[in-house]
Design an enzyme around this catalytic site. Structure first.
Site, PDB file in Angstrom:
ATOM      1  CG  HIS A 445      -1.717   1.248   1.407  1.00 44.52           C
ATOM      2  ND1 HIS A 445      -3.030   1.351   1.021  1.00 44.52           N
ATOM      3  CD2 HIS A 445      -1.378   2.464   1.913  1.00 44.52           C
ATOM      4  CE1 HIS A 445      -3.469   2.574   1.278  1.00 44.52           C
ATOM      5  NE2 HIS A 445      -2.483   3.277   1.831  1.00 44.52           N
ATOM      6  CD  GLU A 446       1.670   3.634   3.717  1.00 43.89           C
ATOM      7  OE1 GLU A 446       1.897   4.708   3.127  1.00 43.89           O
ATOM      8  OE2 GLU A 446       0.619   3.427   4.371  1.00 43.89           O
ATOM      9  CG  HIS A 449       0.466   6.454  -0.496  1.00 47.01           C
ATOM     10  ND1 HIS A 449      -0.621   7.152  -0.958  1.00 47.01           N
ATOM     11  CD2 HIS A 449       0.026   5.792   0.606  1.00 47.01           C
ATOM     12  CE1 HIS A 449      -1.671   6.921  -0.163  1.00 47.01           C
ATOM     13  NE2 HIS A 449      -1.295   6.092   0.799  1.00 47.01           N
ATOM     14  CG  HIS A 452       0.158   9.188  -6.694  1.00 49.25           C
ATOM     15  ND1 HIS A 452      -0.933   9.470  -5.922  1.00 49.25           N
ATOM     16  CD2 HIS A 452      -0.061   9.820  -7.868  1.00 49.25           C
ATOM     17  CE1 HIS A 452      -1.779  10.232  -6.612  1.00 49.25           C
ATOM     18  NE2 HIS A 452      -1.268  10.456  -7.799  1.00 49.25           N
TER      19      HIS A 452
END
Ligand SMILES: [Zn+2]
Length: 659
Positions: A445-446, A449, A452
């Site tokens: 998940h991290e 980011h 991104h």
């Protein structure tokens, strides 16, 4: 004193902050000089005799405050990851000054009137110009002098309260730790886990920053579970008063700015736009989720042979998992070794999807010996940026996991991104670091980011990478979770740390079957937190709350989410997402996770429809969505990626809420 390292730009690769040279005494002088420098720059822009243009106003603002930006970026990264007493003192001192500084810019009338005069034909410039205008209005630029006076006072008070709230919380993780003298009371925990918490002949289990402590799944002693649970939910009780105060002040501020409550103010510049949209969404989920959780509770009580209490939930959920699915999640741990998860899992998936490659850079140091650095390259070998990982929990680290930028990508400054992930994995006393499946999922998940941030390809820092609406920012990271269980990725990283054997197919099958179980709990726990956040921020201006705990109970009752066995993931007293930050953090924004999950579930479907882990798919996601950051309307970017508007059905199906 040697020259302050914040005064000049870093000479390290990718302008990585020179952590080895940064000392605590550098921060305050750098903040002071940084704020003074930016105020001068802003004055010059505001009083420029030339007619206002995009270049001499908006672009000039983007270029302003370089020292302050460098200092604040490093400082707040350290506040989150390694807040020593000295750092906390600086935070207390600097937070209200920074709030004042931001107000001095946003409430500068000459500057605002110039912004209103700027026009531009270029779409990227026009988008940024509008963002500036909205930022200024939302910060109070159109208020009268007296109203602005009150606003400044409110902001300053909120900032101080938020700092105290978060510092109380950090202290509480050890002050409210579970302390036992006899290791027998910890029966159920692994030997190494017990060893890791031994301290001066006692055992001290610190609290993680959410209600349901992981040890509750393992502790066989019911009394120990009850104690741990009550320590967790009762920590930092002094924060209840602070929360009431903050919610009340936020309501007053919203009224000043022309909104009926803080929630309405907060969502106005999000993709949700209105409180009705958020309530409609949450309303669809609460009933079915609570019904699911009630069914799960029945199964748990049946397993236990008595009516369970909230502190029994995780323990018996594990038992039911074993009984019903013959699945014990701890059997997976030996297959999830941190380095393999990172390199053969997370990096591998990114290479397959986007063609990017990773090189260890042990020569590039972070602020702590455990921080690792990796250089990231595009498929054609061109440099993309730096990725830093700080995997381990420490007493000076905030709970949870997060990503932050150390350098924002922008063409304006010709800078490539430096991004960080923080996790809170317990460092083993010795031997390899073995993760739970939840921790594996969080790491993916991290890193979503991080991608991104790394793929950002925009002109202006203000809209770089993850600078998107808060109710959109969780979407790319949630999508990246899908690769944790993608068969070819899993086969590549999940290998036994001693034998190198892959996870037995049978164990994976069981894990998949068991995944649906406890979804009711997970959804209710989340929704209760989202609804609590919402209730605090729908307070009408002037409305008073006498008792925070009674307020919590009433809010959940009203929303149909009151279920004694599943408490909110965060109670008010430790709801850091919404109270730790003077500028608002996730206040009236905790709904964002499930709001983003609508887009996530849609995108996971898209990847599956198009053959999954393929370079073409990754490139499409990157070019339409990840690379544009906040440089255009993010819902337009979503439509460019998906080919249509989002629908809620994939989410309902995933969460088992279709009925
Ligand atoms: Zn996230």
């Amino acid at each position: 004193m040697a020259e302050n390292p914040f005064f000049a730009s870093s000479t390290l690769p990718y302008q990585l902050p020179p952590f080895a040279q940064i000392r605590e005494e550098h921060y305050l002088p750098a903040f002071e000089r940084g704020m003074a420098e930016q105020l001068q720059e802003v004055e010059a822009i505001a009083n420029d005799p030339a007619p206002a243009t995009f270049a001499n106003t908006i672009e000039a603002l983007e270029r302003s405050g370089r020292i302050l930006k460098r200092t604040a970026t490093v400082f707040f990264s350290i506040v989150a990851s390694d807040a020593t007493d000295g750092i906390r003192e600086i935070e207390t001192e600097i937070s209200p000054l920074l709030t004042k500084h931001r107000d001095a810019i946003h409430l500068n009338r000459a500057l605002y009137s110039r912004i209103k005069q700027v026009t531009t034909e270029d779409p990227e410039e026009a988008w940024l110009l509008e963002k500036y205008r909205v930022d200024f209005v939302r910060a109070g630029a159109e208020l009268s002098e007296t109203e602005q006076e009150r606003l400044r006072a409110l902001n300053e008070e909120l900032s101080t309260l938020a700092t105290t709230f978060s510092q109380n919380l950090l202290k509480a993780s050890t002050a409210s730790a579970l302390v036992v003298e006899d290791a027998k009371e910890l029966d159920g925990l692994s030997e190494s886990a017990v060893k890791a918490i031994e301290k001066d002949g006692k055992y001290v289990l610190p609290l993680l920053n959410f209600t349901n402590q992981p040890a509750l799944a393992e502790l066989t002693n019911r009394e120990t579970r009850r104690r741990l649970y009550e320590l967790s939910t009762g920590r930092a009780p002094e924060n209840f008063e602070l929360a009431i105060k903050m919610a009340t002040l936020r309501a007053e501020r919203a009224a000043l700015l022309g909104y009926p409550n803080h929630a309405a103010y907060s969502v106005a510049d999000q993709t949700a736009k209105t409180t009705e949209a958020v309530e409609e969404m949450l309303g669809k989920l609460v009933g079915p989720a609570v019904a699911n959780a009630r069914r799960e509770a029945e199964a748990l009580s049946e397993q236990a042979g008595f009516a369970i209490e909230p502190w029994d939930w995780s323990f018996y959920a594990e038992k039911v998992r074993k009984a019903r699915y013959d699945f014990d999640s701890s059997e997976l741990r030996p297959y999830f070794e941190l380095d393999r998860v990172l390199k053969d899992g997370i990096f591998h998936a990114a290479t397959e999807l986007y063609g990017v490659t990773f090189t260890d850079r042990p020569d590039l140091a972070g602020y702590h010996p455990d921080v690792r650095a990796y250089e990231v390259f595009n498929a054609d070998g061109s440099p993309l940026g730096l990725f830093l990982l700080d995997p381990y929990a420490r007493p000076t680290k905030r709970g949870g996991a997060w990503m932050n930028n150390l350098v924002d990508q922008s063409h304006l400054f010709g800078e490539l991104p430096v991004v960080m992930n923080n996790l809170n994995i317990t460092k083993p006393a010795e031997g390899p670091t073995l993760l739970t499946f939840d921790e594996v999922n969080t790491a993916f998940h991290e890193f979503g980011h991080a991608l991104h941030g790394l793929f950002s390809d925009v002109r202006f820092p203000r809209v770089s990478g993850t600078e998107v609406p808060r109710d959109f920012v969780e979407y790319p990271s949630q999508v990246n979770e899908m690769w944790a269980t993608w068969p070819s990725v899993l086969a590549n990283f999940a290998r036994h740390h001693e034998t190198g054997e892959p996870v037995p197919a049978e164990l994976l099958e069981k894990m998949k079957a068991a995944e649906k179980f406890n979804q009711g709990f997970a959804t209710v726990e989340y929704l209760a937190a989202a609804l609590l956040d919402w209730a605090w921020h729908k307070l009408a201006p002037g409305e008073t709350v006498l008792d925070a705990e009674a307020f919590e109970a009433a809010a959940l009752e009203r929303a149909g989410a009151a279920f004694a066995l599943v408490r909110s993931r965060y109670r008010t007293n430790y709801f850091a997402h919404i109270f730790f930050d003077g500028t608002g953090g996730y206040s009236a924004g905790y709904y964002s996770y499930i709001w983003s999950e609508v887009l996530d579930a849609e995108s996971v479907d898209w990847f599956q429809e198009n053959g999954g882990l393929r370079r073409e798919n990754g490139d499409h996601f990157r070019s339409t969505l990840l690379s544009v950051g906040g440089s255009r309307d993010v819902m337009d970017a979503f439509r460019a990626f998906r080919g249509r508007d989002p629908r809620i059905e994939p989410l309902l199906k995933r969460r088992g809420l279709l009925g």
